[in-house]
Design an enzyme around this catalytic site. Structure first.
Site, PDB file in Angstrom:
ATOM      1  N   THR B  38       0.817  -1.215   0.000  1.00 14.63           N
ATOM      2  CA  THR B  38       0.000   0.000   0.000  1.00 14.63           C
ATOM      3  C   THR B  38       0.854   1.269   0.000  1.00 14.63           C
ATOM      4  O   THR B  38       0.427   2.289  -0.516  1.00 14.63           O
ATOM      5  CB  THR B  38      -0.940   0.037   1.226  1.00 14.63           C
ATOM      6  N   SER B 139       1.144 -18.622   9.062  1.00 14.51           N
ATOM      7  CA  SER B 139       1.730 -18.350  10.374  1.00 14.51           C
ATOM      8  C   SER B 139       1.604 -19.580  11.245  1.00 14.51           C
ATOM      9  O   SER B 139       0.666 -20.372  11.088  1.00 14.51           O
ATOM     10  CB  SER B 139       0.988 -17.188  11.040  1.00 14.51           C
ATOM     11  N   TYR B 152      -7.257 -13.864  12.890  1.00 11.77           N
ATOM     12  CA  TYR B 152      -5.972 -14.045  12.208  1.00 11.77           C
ATOM     13  C   TYR B 152      -5.649 -15.534  12.062  1.00 11.77           C
ATOM     14  O   TYR B 152      -5.261 -16.002  10.979  1.00 11.77           O
ATOM     15  CB  TYR B 152      -4.892 -13.333  13.024  1.00 11.77           C
ATOM     16  N   ALA B 153      -5.831 -16.295  13.140  1.00 10.21           N
ATOM     17  CA  ALA B 153      -5.541 -17.735  13.097  1.00 10.21           C
ATOM     18  C   ALA B 153      -6.443 -18.438  12.087  1.00 10.21           C
ATOM     19  O   ALA B 153      -5.986 -19.311  11.341  1.00 10.21           O
ATOM     20  CB  ALA B 153      -5.712 -18.347  14.485  1.00 10.21           C
ATOM     21  N   ALA B 154      -7.724 -18.049  12.046  1.00 11.39           N
ATOM     22  CA  ALA B 154      -8.650 -18.662  11.088  1.00 11.39           C
ATOM     23  C   ALA B 154      -8.209 -18.365   9.660  1.00 11.39           C
ATOM     24  O   ALA B 154      -8.234 -19.234   8.788  1.00 11.39           O
ATOM     25  CB  ALA B 154     -10.071 -18.145  11.317  1.00 11.39           C
TER      26      ALA B 154
END
Lengths: 78, 245
Positions: B38, B139, B152-154
């Site tokens: 960005t 991650s 985030y984990a999903a």
């Protein structure tokens, strides 16, 4: 053979790497020409590109033989 | 080994520590790289550093129409696209019970849906060429979970599942799809932690230290190389032994 049939045949021969003599209207992409499901997707994309048309998924499912492809494109290639 | 001369790569999130290191490593192996992110001025800084064989393609990954267009822009700039590195990611940490829908949606859209859109837009060209490397930077959290990071984990677990499925579909076309899962890596994100937090983290890492962005970049170079052609659907964990799967 029409111009469309010739172009369909050429793309099929190139993509599936098969003998041109085997690519006749009644030949099934999967049963006679050894295509797998991913080949069909790629062939449909190649036809879309070549003829500048959209082939929706439900129509793509009805295209099983070389003749089906030619007929669909002749009908929708205005 | 691992020569990428003549190959073309698109790296998203190239303004970050890990993304920048990945672009630098691919470039050092001879690849032409399109760097996306960005912040245009940061990308231009990286472009100056690398010199030749670099193209800057600013893109906001929360804008999915811009995401769809990005691989095409990379092909336009480089003539082809052999290697996709989906590295951009965001966090919106929050305890699950307090997590707002937009915190969930933003993270899933930018981390997972953008990966799906980018991969989809690359496949036609790769299938035609009978060569492709799609690499998702996921991650360790996607595998082990983390309190406060359900979104985030999903998204990171989703990247792994998508990669495995796509790997099965495209294996006969010379296209491999893999993930690299960093553990704790020293970047601007982890610099923000207190010394006490850092000590607690080190205690959980057999290597006793954080990894570097270059550690991740080396794993990416391997998976992008011709030598890794038989490796697909895998997740390469680079975490100092913190989690062993």
């Amino acid at each position: 053979m029409s111009d469309i049939a010739e172009r369909v045949k050429k793309i099929t021969v190139e993509h599936l790497d098969v003998d041109a003599a085997k690519v006749e209207p009644k030949a099934s992409f999967i049963d006679d020409l050894g295509a797998d499901s991913l080949d069909i997707v790629e062939l449909v994309m190649a036809f879309e590109e070549e003829f500048d048309i959209e082939i929706p998924d439900d129509a793509a499912e009805t295209i099983q033989t070389v003749g089906d492809a030619i007929a669909y494109i002749e009908k929708n290639n205005a | 080994m691992f020569d990428l001369t003549g190959k073309t790569a698109l790296v998203t999130g190239a303004t970050g520590g890990i993304g920048g290191a990945i672009a630098t490593a691919l470039h050092a192996r001879g690849a032409t790289v399109a760097i996306s992110g960005t912040r245009a001025e940061k990308l231009e800084g990286l472009e100056k550093e690398l010199g030749e064989r670099v193209h800057v393609l600013p893109c906001n990954l929360s804008d999915l129409e811009a995401v769809d267009a990005l691989p095409g822009q990379a092909v336009e700039a480089m003539g082809s696209l052999d290697i996709l590195i989906s590295n951009a990611g965001v966090t919106r940490d929050q305890i699950f019970m307090r997590m707002k829908e937009d915190e969930w949606d933003d993270v899933l859209r930018i981390n997972l849906t953008a990966y799906h859109r980018l991969a989809k837009a690359c496949l036609r060209g790769m299938a035609k060429k009978r060569f492709g490397r799609i690499i998702g930077i996921t991650s360790v959290v996607g595998v082990m979970g983390n309190a406060g990071q359900a979104n985030y984990a999903a998204s990171k677990a989703g990247m792994i599942g998508m990669s495995k499925s796509l790997a099965q579909e495209m294996a006969t076309r010379g296209i491999t799809v893999n993930c690299v899962a960093p553990g704790f890596i020293a970047t601007a994100m982890t610099d923000a932690l207190s010394d006490q937090q850092k000590e607690a983290i080190y205690g959980k890492i057999p290597a006793g230290k954080m990894g570097t962005p270059e550690d991740i970049a080396s794993a990416v170079v391997y998976l992008a190389s011709d030598e890794a052609g038989y490796v697909t659907g895998q997740t390469l964990h680079v975490n100092g032994g913190m989690v062993m799967i």
